[in-house]
Each structure stands twice: as C-alpha cells, then as structure tokens.
Write a protein that holds these residues in place. Structure first.
Motif, PDB file in Angstrom:
ATOM      1  N   ALA A  46       0.541  -1.287  -0.070  1.00 37.05           N
ATOM      2  CA  ALA A  46      -0.015   0.207  -0.066  1.00 37.05           C
ATOM      3  C   ALA A  46       0.681   1.165  -0.228  1.00 37.05           C
ATOM      4  CB  ALA A  46      -0.938   0.022   1.302  1.00 37.05           C
ATOM      5  N   PRO A  47       0.253   2.468  -0.448  1.00 36.18           N
ATOM      6  CA  PRO A  47       1.161   3.404  -0.555  1.00 36.18           C
ATOM      7  C   PRO A  47       1.862   4.082   0.960  1.00 36.18           C
ATOM      8  CG  PRO A  47      -0.777   4.098  -1.907  1.00 36.18           C
ATOM      9  CD  PRO A  47      -0.827   2.470  -1.133  1.00 36.18           C
ATOM     10  N   GLU A  48       0.897   3.830   1.785  1.00 39.17           N
ATOM     11  CA  GLU A  48       1.274   4.213   3.150  1.00 39.17           C
ATOM     12  C   GLU A  48       2.537   3.376   3.887  1.00 39.17           C
ATOM     13  OE1 GLU A  48      -2.403   2.085   4.009  1.00 39.17           O
ATOM     14  OE2 GLU A  48      -1.602   3.444   2.534  1.00 39.17           O
ATOM     15  N   LEU A  49       2.418   2.144   3.310  1.00 37.43           N
ATOM     16  CA  LEU A  49       3.531   1.294   3.697  1.00 37.43           C
ATOM     17  C   LEU A  49       4.809   1.481   3.000  1.00 37.43           C
ATOM     18  CD1 LEU A  49       2.632  -2.335   4.418  1.00 37.43           C
ATOM     19  CD2 LEU A  49       4.920  -1.824   3.736  1.00 37.43           C
ATOM     20  N   VAL A  50       4.723   2.226   1.550  1.00 43.03           N
ATOM     21  CA  VAL A  50       5.860   2.230   0.839  1.00 43.03           C
ATOM     22  C   VAL A  50       6.611   3.585   1.361  1.00 43.03           C
ATOM     23  CG1 VAL A  50       6.792   2.777  -1.791  1.00 43.03           C
ATOM     24  CG2 VAL A  50       4.902   1.046  -1.281  1.00 43.03           C
ATOM     25  N   CYS A  51       5.552   4.551   1.697  1.00 45.91           N
ATOM     26  CA  CYS A  51       6.186   5.812   2.190  1.00 45.91           C
ATOM     27  C   CYS A  51       6.740   5.553   3.558  1.00 45.91           C
ATOM     28  CB  CYS A  51       5.006   6.857   2.147  1.00 45.91           C
ATOM     29  SG  CYS A  51       4.578   7.112   0.560  1.00 45.91           S
ATOM     30  N   GLY A  52       6.629   4.459   4.183  1.00 45.36           N
ATOM     31  CA  GLY A  52       7.084   4.682   5.558  1.00 45.36           C
ATOM     32  C   GLY A  52       6.725   5.361   6.517  1.00 45.36           C
ATOM     33  N   SER A  53       5.170   5.869   6.451  1.00 47.12           N
ATOM     34  CA  SER A  53       4.849   6.735   7.593  1.00 47.12           C
ATOM     35  C   SER A  53       3.987   6.231   8.493  1.00 47.12           C
ATOM     36  CB  SER A  53       3.815   7.716   6.698  1.00 47.12           C
ATOM     37  OG  SER A  53       2.834   7.158   5.885  1.00 47.12           O
ATOM     38  N   GLY A  54       3.943   4.832   8.419  1.00 39.48           N
ATOM     39  CA  GLY A  54       3.402   4.141   9.453  1.00 39.48           C
ATOM     40  C   GLY A  54       1.868   3.632   8.605  1.00 39.48           C
ATOM     41  N   HIS A  55       1.536   2.260   9.006  1.00 39.51           N
ATOM     42  CA  HIS A  55       0.157   1.768   8.480  1.00 39.51           C
ATOM     43  C   HIS A  55      -0.513   1.077   9.341  1.00 39.51           C
ATOM     44  CE1 HIS A  55       3.242  -1.397   8.315  1.00 39.51           C
ATOM     45  NE2 HIS A  55       2.295  -2.279   8.271  1.00 39.51           N
ATOM     46  N   GLY A  56      -1.960   0.692   8.999  1.00 40.57           N
ATOM     47  CA  GLY A  56      -2.700  -0.020   9.638  1.00 40.57           C
ATOM     48  C   GLY A  56      -3.415  -0.966   9.136  1.00 40.57           C
ATOM     49  N   ASN A  57      -4.760  -1.447   9.411  1.00 38.97           N
ATOM     50  CA  ASN A  57      -5.345  -2.360   8.842  1.00 38.97           C
ATOM     51  C   ASN A  57      -5.792  -2.237   7.352  1.00 38.97           C
ATOM     52  OD1 ASN A  57      -7.075   0.027   9.656  1.00 38.97           O
ATOM     53  ND2 ASN A  57      -8.951  -1.455   8.894  1.00 38.97           N
ATOM     54  N   GLY A  58      -5.606  -0.706   6.807  1.00 37.49           N
ATOM     55  CA  GLY A  58      -6.070  -0.504   5.639  1.00 37.49           C
ATOM     56  C   GLY A  58      -5.089  -1.332   4.494  1.00 37.49           C
ATOM     57  N   VAL A  59      -3.945  -1.708   4.890  1.00 32.77           N
ATOM     58  CA  VAL A  59      -3.015  -2.218   3.738  1.00 32.77           C
ATOM     59  C   VAL A  59      -3.678  -3.576   3.215  1.00 32.77           C
ATOM     60  CG1 VAL A  59      -0.899  -1.178   4.901  1.00 32.77           C
ATOM     61  CG2 VAL A  59      -1.732  -3.526   5.690  1.00 32.77           C
ATOM     62  N   ASP A  60      -4.459  -4.222   4.176  1.00 29.77           N
ATOM     63  CA  ASP A  60      -5.142  -5.405   3.805  1.00 29.77           C
ATOM     64  C   ASP A  60      -6.137  -4.968   2.566  1.00 29.77           C
ATOM     65  OD1 ASP A  60      -3.542  -7.183   5.206  1.00 29.77           O
ATOM     66  OD2 ASP A  60      -4.822  -7.416   6.805  1.00 29.77           O
ATOM     67  N   TRP A  61      -6.688  -4.019   2.810  1.00 28.24           N
ATOM     68  CA  TRP A  61      -7.702  -3.648   1.858  1.00 28.24           C
ATOM     69  C   TRP A  61      -7.058  -3.252   0.472  1.00 28.24           C
ATOM     70  CZ3 TRP A  61     -10.970  -6.681   3.320  1.00 28.24           C
ATOM     71  CH2 TRP A  61     -11.486  -6.912   4.759  1.00 28.24           C
ATOM     72  N   TRP A  62      -6.262  -2.670   0.557  1.00 34.25           N
ATOM     73  CA  TRP A  62      -5.528  -2.295  -0.478  1.00 34.25           C
ATOM     74  C   TRP A  62      -4.847  -3.370  -1.219  1.00 34.25           C
ATOM     75  CZ3 TRP A  62      -3.865   2.204  -3.335  1.00 34.25           C
ATOM     76  CH2 TRP A  62      -2.714   2.037  -4.206  1.00 34.25           C
ATOM     77  N   ALA A  63      -4.545  -4.361  -0.716  1.00 32.53           N
ATOM     78  CA  ALA A  63      -3.998  -5.581  -1.136  1.00 32.53           C
ATOM     79  C   ALA A  63      -5.057  -6.278  -1.762  1.00 32.53           C
ATOM     80  CB  ALA A  63      -3.241  -6.478  -0.088  1.00 32.53           C
ATOM     81  N   PHE A  64      -6.275  -6.216  -1.332  1.00 32.22           N
ATOM     82  CA  PHE A  64      -7.566  -7.037  -1.617  1.00 32.22           C
ATOM     83  C   PHE A  64      -8.041  -6.384  -2.973  1.00 32.22           C
ATOM     84  CE2 PHE A  64     -12.068  -7.790  -1.498  1.00 32.22           C
ATOM     85  CZ  PHE A  64     -12.010  -9.296  -1.631  1.00 32.22           C
ATOM     86  N   GLY A  65      -7.712  -5.030  -3.232  1.00 29.35           N
ATOM     87  CA  GLY A  65      -8.103  -4.598  -4.555  1.00 29.35           C
ATOM     88  C   GLY A  65      -7.233  -4.828  -5.695  1.00 29.35           C
ATOM     89  N   VAL A  66      -5.808  -5.058  -5.242  1.00 31.54           N
ATOM     90  CA  VAL A  66      -4.892  -5.418  -6.190  1.00 31.54           C
ATOM     91  C   VAL A  66      -5.078  -6.818  -6.741  1.00 31.54           C
ATOM     92  CG1 VAL A  66      -2.315  -5.701  -6.580  1.00 31.54           C
ATOM     93  CG2 VAL A  66      -3.033  -3.704  -5.220  1.00 31.54           C
ATOM     94  N   PHE A  67      -5.414  -7.539  -5.330  1.00 29.27           N
ATOM     95  CA  PHE A  67      -5.655  -8.984  -5.617  1.00 29.27           C
ATOM     96  C   PHE A  67      -7.004  -9.337  -6.737  1.00 29.27           C
ATOM     97  CE2 PHE A  67      -8.342 -12.753  -4.466  1.00 29.27           C
ATOM     98  CZ  PHE A  67      -7.180 -13.712  -4.516  1.00 29.27           C
ATOM     99  N   ILE A  68      -8.013  -8.508  -6.533  1.00 34.19           N
ATOM    100  CA  ILE A  68      -9.081  -8.852  -7.718  1.00 34.19           C
ATOM    101  C   ILE A  68      -8.620  -8.196  -8.898  1.00 34.19           C
ATOM    102  CG2 ILE A  68     -11.385  -7.732  -7.954  1.00 34.19           C
ATOM    103  CD1 ILE A  68     -11.847  -7.505  -5.059  1.00 34.19           C
ATOM    104  N   TYR A  69      -7.784  -7.199  -9.105  1.00 34.45           N
ATOM    105  CA  TYR A  69      -7.487  -6.716 -10.228  1.00 34.45           C
ATOM    106  C   TYR A  69      -6.596  -7.553 -10.935  1.00 34.45           C
ATOM    107  CZ  TYR A  69      -5.353  -3.505 -13.663  1.00 34.45           C
ATOM    108  OH  TYR A  69      -4.871  -2.855 -14.735  1.00 34.45           O
ATOM    109  N   GLU A  70      -5.697  -8.283 -10.380  1.00 33.44           N
ATOM    110  CA  GLU A  70      -4.805  -9.452 -10.876  1.00 33.44           C
ATOM    111  C   GLU A  70      -5.682 -10.309 -11.440  1.00 33.44           C
ATOM    112  OE1 GLU A  70      -0.599 -11.664 -10.239  1.00 33.44           O
ATOM    113  OE2 GLU A  70      -1.522 -10.591  -8.679  1.00 33.44           O
ATOM    114  N   LEU A  71      -6.403 -10.944 -10.614  1.00 36.29           N
ATOM    115  CA  LEU A  71      -7.176 -12.085 -11.277  1.00 36.29           C
ATOM    116  C   LEU A  71      -8.215 -11.744 -12.475  1.00 36.29           C
ATOM    117  CD1 LEU A  71      -8.800 -13.469  -8.024  1.00 36.29           C
ATOM    118  CD2 LEU A  71      -6.694 -14.110  -9.033  1.00 36.29           C
ATOM    119  N   LEU A  72      -8.478 -10.526 -12.406  1.00 36.98           N
ATOM    120  CA  LEU A  72      -9.244 -10.062 -13.552  1.00 36.98           C
ATOM    121  C   LEU A  72      -8.540  -9.717 -14.982  1.00 36.98           C
ATOM    122  CD1 LEU A  72     -12.004  -7.668 -11.996  1.00 36.98           C
ATOM    123  CD2 LEU A  72     -12.604  -9.761 -13.025  1.00 36.98           C
TER     124      LEU A  72
END
Length: 488
Positions: free
Chosen positions: A315-341
């Motif tokens: 997720a962008p907040e993880l790459v920028c190193g500003s700290g992250h929370g539960n949102g990284v899983d929902w970002w990855a879920f969007g990437v996951f659906i995109y790759e399957l499609l």
C-alpha cells in the motif's frame, strides 16, 4: 532422545537444512507443483524497518496439541480423529515427530522446509509439516516464526489452516497443519488464457478471501501478505489462506450496529397513467427501507512502522514509511481482484523500484476497458477503484471492514452464511477431487440432462406467473454458485 527417534530412517528424507533462504514464496501448505521464477517473494524491506523482536531462548522438547474444544468448527474433521487416535496410543498422551511418516519434500521458503506427511498408523489423512531450524534464522525471522505459530493456534475457520500440533524439539520448530493438494491461485492463473479468470470465478475466490480476511481482522490480526501465491486450493476447490509470518496483532473492539438500508423490493403492480410517470405496463421495482443489524469488528487502531510484504501489493502508506494499519489489507485486496481479472497488477513497472514509485505517486490508476466485456466487469472496476484509494482514510473497508465491502454491487446476491457450500467454478486446472461441499446448485451433468424439464417449467412460471424468488443464477453460467434476487 536420539536422532533416529526424531527423524525415522524409513522417512528417507534430507533434513539437513543447509539453506533455508529462497527467492520464492514460502508456500507453507502447497502441493508438490514445481516453483517457478514467476512467483513473487515476500520480503522485509530495509528502510523504515522498526519491527520489534522477541527474545528467543532455547526451548525444551515440548509438544503442544490444541484441544478439540477450541476448534468447534473443525472438531468433526477426520484429521482430528486421526490426531486423537495417535495421541491416545502415545505413552505420554502427546504427539511427537516419531509418530509422523514423512512422504516427500514439498518446498523450501524463507523460514524453513515443508513436507507432506501422514501419521504412522493412518494412511488416509495427509498433513503438511513445516520445519524451521531456529539456529539458521536471525532474531527478526525468529519473531516471524513465533508470530505464525501464535496466529495458527487461534484459527478456526473453513478458509484458514488448522494447527494440529506445535512441536519444539532441539533447535527445530515444527508445525503440523493442513495440506492443500490443489496448489496455489498464482499457479492456477498461469494456466489460464491471458493469465486471467472469468468474472464469475474471480467473484467466487474474492468472496472467500474476503471472509477469511474478515475473520482475521475480527481477531485483531492484520495479514499484510495477501497475493495469489498465498491463496491455496483445497481438494474440493475452495481456498485456504496461508503464510502468517508477516502478520501483526492489534486491539479490536467489536460493535453491533443497526443501520437503515434501501433494498430492492418486489415487482409492483402496473401503474396507471400519470403526467409524471406515464404508463408502465411492466411494473416497477420499489425501494424498501429496512433496518438491518450489522456486526463490525475491525482493528482500526492497528499501527506498525515495519515495511514488509510483496512489492506489487504494498500500500502507498507502507511504501512511504509513514506507518500503516488495517488499510494495507484492503489495498492488497483491490490489487488481488485486479490481478485475477487482468492477469497483472495495476502498478507494475519494469522493476521493483519503478513499481514502488508507481504505487507512491499521486497518479490515479487506469483500467483497460474492452469494447466487449463480461457482465460484472463494471462493478468489479468500481470496487477496485474504491479499494485502491491512496488515502487510507477514504479507502473502503478501513473504517468498517468487510461489512461495507460485502454490500458492494460486485458481490450482490451472495448468501454469505452459505459461502462455503457454494460449488467452485469450472476453471481449467482447478483440482476438485473427492466429495465436494454440499451445494444448492450441485447437479451432475447426466442428472441435468435427465431432469432438464424443471428448468423449462421454472422459466414458464417466471414468464407467466410473476414468480417472486429465483432459484437459478441471474448470470449466464450457473455452474459456479447460486445468486438470489434480493426481492424478499
């Protein structure tokens, strides 16, 4: 205890652990399918890495067997019956490595090796044994091993693995878990035309992954390593999420809320002439306001400064190193659906550095929209756009978790309490051996040919009697799983 007792000679396997470092992903429960260079590894990036490490003292030879009453949803599993029989015959009532018969080596990952095994007195139930040599790991990786064992010990879900035994002997940590003979979703994608799945199949796999993530978040676990390589396929075609060494835990406060929703009502009677509406001879769908109770358990207070995961899914907040929370899983879920499609990830560059720059940039993601596309693609794109919002405060799922995502039109018609009874999709290369889960659309081909009359009768009732409920999918292919009209 001598070495022959711990590693029986008739196993005929090399357990030297001369190298536990691999460039491929640690597929803990994977089948014996060969690993390819296309598999993406999960890494711990060097910058902004402040992961706290736990103390690692040498453990004595111990065996921990989770009690059956802690796994109510898997208590009837035949694997537990085999484990119980083995421990009953054991002199001290616990399971040891000498009770296992190692069959073959399945793979090597960043933490250890995985073997296919069975109990010595049972040739019917297969298990996966993950063996980690603690002497070869850094303190950081040892903390990952401890986290994975801790997460596995608390899981009780049909789409998550079961920990049958946790054995600490000498400098080895051994985890006895589920074996998935169907391989992983990444390998399945490589077998498809264009490395992509039909929309119906994507909806099926995404729905099961969503339920698994919902369970993890409800227990305060942020996954941080979602990708097709970590979505394994059981012998019945359903999924099982794997690899929990990059997880971290946080506090979660479950809430029970009541919200007002507008649902599509039943078909109204034809209305008469109106200067505003005109004549509607077909009738119209009415919107009904209903109050529904919702269970929300999302670790919104989760926070970490460590940068771990697979670069294409960060997720962008993880790459920028500003700290992250539960949102990284929902970002990855969007990437996951995109790759399957689409068969690729949305921000992929020519190398890892360019991919990370694309993720961290302020440019919006662009879709490749075909002139003729499958039904449901528009809804899928809308969901992906809501998940791949670079500001986690506006990203769907960050506030109320899977509760909001389930209501998206892409998942319309899914009966979530019945999700594990749905029939898996007809996909090239998908293994579906043995008896599958019971499904309300589970009809064999020969039986379908013999009883095709019921479809004709149902179509007649729908055309002439205005039937209220639909037992057949509203989509073109009803071999996947059944959708119901929301008219009740």
């Amino acid at each position: 205890m001598d070495e022959d007792t711990i590693f029986p000679t008739d196993a005929d396997l090399d357990l030297s652990f001369t190298s536990c470092t691999s460039a491929t992903t640690d597929r803990t429960f994977a089948s014996s399918s060969a690993r390819t260079s296309l598999a993406r590894s999960s890494v711990t990036l060097s910058f902004n890495d402040r992961l706290s490490t736990a103390s690692t003292t040498a453990a004595a030879t111990t065996t921990t067997l989770p009690p059956l009453y802690l796994r109510p949803h898997r208590s009837s599993d035949p694997h537990w019956s085999a484990i119980k029989a083995a421990t009953t015959l054991s002199s001290d009532g616990t399971l040891h490595l000498r009770h296992l018969k190692l069959l073959r080596h399945l793979g090597t990952g960043n933490l250890g090796r995985v073997f296919l095994c069975r109990l010595r007195d049972n040739d019917h139930e297969n298990f996966a044994l993950k063996m980690v040599d603690r002497d070869l790991l850094s303190s950081k990786k040892l903390s990952h091993v401890q986290m994975e064992a801790e997460i596995l010990s608390m899981l009780d879900h049909p789409f998550l693995p079961t920990l049958y035994a946790h054995i600490e002997v000498w400098h080895y940590t051994c985890l006895l878990i589920d074996y998935c003979p169907g391989g992983d979703l990444h390998s399945l994608l490589r077998k498809q035309v264009g490395n992509r799945l039909p929309v119906q199949a994507v909806r099926f796999f995404a729905a099961e992954v969503l339920v698994a993530l919902e369970y993890l978040h409800a227990n305060g676990v942020v996954y941080r390593d979602l990708k097709p390589e970590n979505v394994l396929l059981r012998e019945d075609g359903h999924i099982m999420l794997s690899d929990f060494d990059l997880c971290f835990k946080a506090d979660v406060v479950p809430t029970f809320e009541c919200r007002l929703h507008k649902k599509l009502g039943s078909l109204d009677k034809p209305r008469g002439y109106s200067c505003f509406r005109g004549v509607d001879r077909r009738g119209a769908k009415s919107r009904q306001e209903v109050v529904e109770a919702e269970f929300v358990a999302e670790p919104t207070a989760a926070f970490s400064m460590s940068c771990v995961g697979t670069h294409e899914y960060l997720a962008p907040e993880l790459v920028c190193g500003s700290g992250h929370g539960n949102g990284v899983d929902w970002w990855a879920f969007g990437v996951f659906i995109y790759e399957l499609l689409y068969g690729t990830t949305p921000f992929k560059g020519v190398n890892k550095e360019s991919t990370l720059r694309n993720i961290a940039s302020t440019r919006d993601m662009r879709f490749r929209v075909a002139e003729m596309e499958e039904e449901g693609m528009a809804e899928a794109r809308d969901l992906i756009e809501k998940l791949l919002v670079k500001d986690p405060r506006r990203r769907v799922g960050c506030a109320r978790g899977a509760t909001d995502i389930k209501r998206h039109p892409f998942f319309d018609g899914i009966k979530w309490p019945l999700i594990r009874t749905y029939k898996p999709p007809e996909v090239r290369g998908l293994l579906r051996r043995g008896r599958s889960h019971v499904s309300h659309v589970r009809v064999g081909a020969s039986l379908l040919r013999r009883r095709c009359w019921w479809k004709k009768g149902l179509d007649y009732l729908k055309r002439n009697k205005g039937i209220k409920y639909s037992l057949v999918s509203k989509h073109s292919n009803n071999n996947y799983y059944s959708y119901f009209n929301k008219s009740y």
